[in-house]
Write an enzyme that holds these catalytic residues in place. Structure first.
Site, PDB file in Angstrom:
ATOM      1  N   GLU A 218       0.869  -1.176   0.000  1.00 14.76           N
ATOM      2  CA  GLU A 218       0.000   0.000   0.000  1.00 14.76           C
ATOM      3  C   GLU A 218       0.906   1.226   0.000  1.00 14.76           C
ATOM      4  O   GLU A 218       1.489   1.569   1.023  1.00 14.76           O
ATOM      5  CB  GLU A 218      -0.920  -0.021   1.225  1.00 14.76           C
ATOM      6  CG  GLU A 218      -1.905  -1.183   1.245  1.00 14.76           C
ATOM      7  CD  GLU A 218      -2.894  -1.146   0.093  1.00 14.76           C
ATOM      8  OE1 GLU A 218      -3.037  -0.083  -0.559  1.00 14.76           O
ATOM      9  OE2 GLU A 218      -3.529  -2.176  -0.164  1.00 14.76           O
ATOM     10  N   CYS A 252      -2.096   9.191   2.850  1.00 11.40           N
ATOM     11  CA  CYS A 252      -1.673   8.667   1.538  1.00 11.40           C
ATOM     12  C   CYS A 252      -2.723   8.905   0.461  1.00 11.40           C
ATOM     13  O   CYS A 252      -2.379   8.993  -0.721  1.00 11.40           O
ATOM     14  CB  CYS A 252      -1.349   7.181   1.637  1.00 11.40           C
ATOM     15  SG  CYS A 252      -2.717   6.144   2.208  1.00 11.40           S
TER      16      CYS A 252
END
Length: 462
Positions: A218, A252
């Protein structure tokens, strides 16, 4: 944090071997055992909520409300999802069996992978460490956690809460820094889950490849937000400000930069300014997180072009505070557009040609997220059909991460694999294909001797 390599390599191998041996007892595969573990974990977290609030505040002044909303709430909901759905998820799934395989039936079995490693990230040190562990538990695995060392107080608390309440041959937290992570990556895990930057993700991927270890990465990237002239500008301004500046911009999937149609740019910028003043992200505000450390403070501060500040720009090195900053008249060549910002700096680029800016996004690395504010269905369709990105929202930001029924993950430079809900269960499971054949009624078409007649029938049924 200065890492001193608390453990020797043999200590990591010992923990790994203990977990491997425990997994081979098949105890972790028991559904009741998995559920009881998840219930116990939730109880421990609930009991220690105040300690977690204190630890994360000491690390980078993240307030209680934001910690609950963006960290603990997601973990609790994920636990509840698995408690409710684990029986169904783990049940073998019957699928169709074609004519040539009759008589028989076909099933997919969901096997736990084994001993897993979760390497967490610093920006959401509870959510991005514990939520993958929850998923690993639900799928029937053992798990070693390596939290980020940057939020040191949170890391140490996680070490205490897990290692004092669960046996090390099942769940274990390794505290430390790069040396510890390097040693852990030498072991032959059955799955590695990593959250962090593409740069470090490549290191993890390379280490995993040496042992053919499957990974979920990720990562991140420059996630665009687009506002067209048909958008509800009031709503867009409010949701953009919240999504960009929550957690001090250290998210993010935060909108990294803003593309806005020139005809509505002045009005949208004014509305963004009004929302920033209304939300009051001042130095010391409980709802505005500081930058994690001095190195990141200096990196993000260096991206602020003082000649292009529309709003904000103040910094305080002592408190690692960077005021929410909006930069106007930005070009694609500016320094702020060359890397993921990961901080409270919001560059704005005006556009007149929608297809042209979609093409600019396509030409770059595939982003982890994308956001579009519009009421025009054709504009929605063009974004969704033409632009590749991990996930996103139309007319909002960030919220796709909260839906258990959607996979969360990146593509290309922004990541490999996905998780959350059922998709996390699949990420930490092996889908084992099994055909159960009857011992009667089988034609002899596949067995020698081969004849033209058999070929005729094979073409009919295969």
């Amino acid at each position: 944090m200065q890492s001193t390599l608390k453990f020797k390599a043999m200590d990591f191998d010992k923990i790994f071997q203990l977990q491997k041996a425990f997994f081979n007892t098949h105890h972790t595969k028991d559904i009741t055992f998995r559920k009881e573990t998840l219930k116990k974990l939730k109880t421990i977290l609930k009991k220690n909520e105040n300690r977690m609030y204190d630890a994360i505040y000491k690390d980078f002044r993240k307030g209680r409300f934001d910690t609950f909303l963006t960290e603990l709430n997601l973990i609790y909901n994920e636990i509840d999802f698995f408690l409710k759905n684990l029986d169904k998820l783990s049940k073998p799934k019957k699928v169709k069996t074609p004519l040539n395989l009759q008589p028989g039936n076909s099933h997919i079995y969901y096997d736990a992978l084994g001993v897993t490693l979760v390497i967490g990230a610093w920006n959401y040190p509870l959510q991005l460490t514990l939520l993958p562990m929850v998923t690993a538990i639900a799928a029937g695995n053992t798990c070693v956690l390596k939290p980020s060392e940057l939020p040191e107080n949170t890391m140490n608390l996680l070490e205490e809460l897990i290692n004092h309440n669960f046996p090390s041959n099942y769940l274990y937290v390794v505290a430390g820094g790069i040396p510890e992570t390097t040693e852990l990556l030498k072991l032959r895990w059955d799955k590695i889950f990593f959250t962090g930057s593409p740069k470090v993700g490549k290191i993890v991927y390379e280490a995993a490849a040496k042992n053919l270890i499957p990974v979920v990465l990720e990562l991140g990237g420059k996630s665009p937000a687009i506002v067209t002239k048909t958008a509800d500008l009031e709503v867009a301004a409010k949701r953009l400000v919240w999504g960009k500046f929550i957690n001090g911009g250290q998210t993010c999937i935060a909108p990294d930069y803003l593309l806005v149609e020139e005809s509505v740019k002045p009005k949208l910028l004014q509305l963004i300014k009004e929302k920033l003043e209304e939300f009051n992200y001042s130095d010391g505000a409980e709802h505005f997180t500081s930058i994690i450390n001095k190195r990141n403070f200096e990196r993000v501060s260096s991206l602020i072009d003082k000649d292009k500040i529309f709003y904000g720009g103040k910094t305080n090195e002592e408190t690692l505070y960077i005021e929410p900053t909006v930069l106007d008249n930005i070009t694609w060549d500016d320094a702020v557009m060359q890397e993921e910002i990961f901080g409270p700096v919001f560059p704005v680029i005006g556009y007149t040609d929608y297809d042209e800016i979609l093409q600019k996004i396509i030409e770059g690395e595939k982003p982890l997220a994308a956001y579009l504010f519009t009421k025009n269905e054709e504009e929605k369709t063009r974004l969704l059909h033409l632009v590749s990105f991990g996930g996103g929202v139309i007319n909002d930001t960030l919220m796709h991460i909260t839906n258990h029924y959607l996979p969360f993950g990146g593509i290309g430079n922004s990541g490999i694999g996905s998780y959350h809900g059922e998709y996390g269960f699949l990420a930490f499971s092996h889908q084992k294909s099994v055909i159960d054949k009857a011992t009667w009624g089988e034609p002899d078409l596949k067995y020698p001797p081969y004849t033209d007649k058999k070929m005729h029938w094979i073409k009919k049924v295969m």
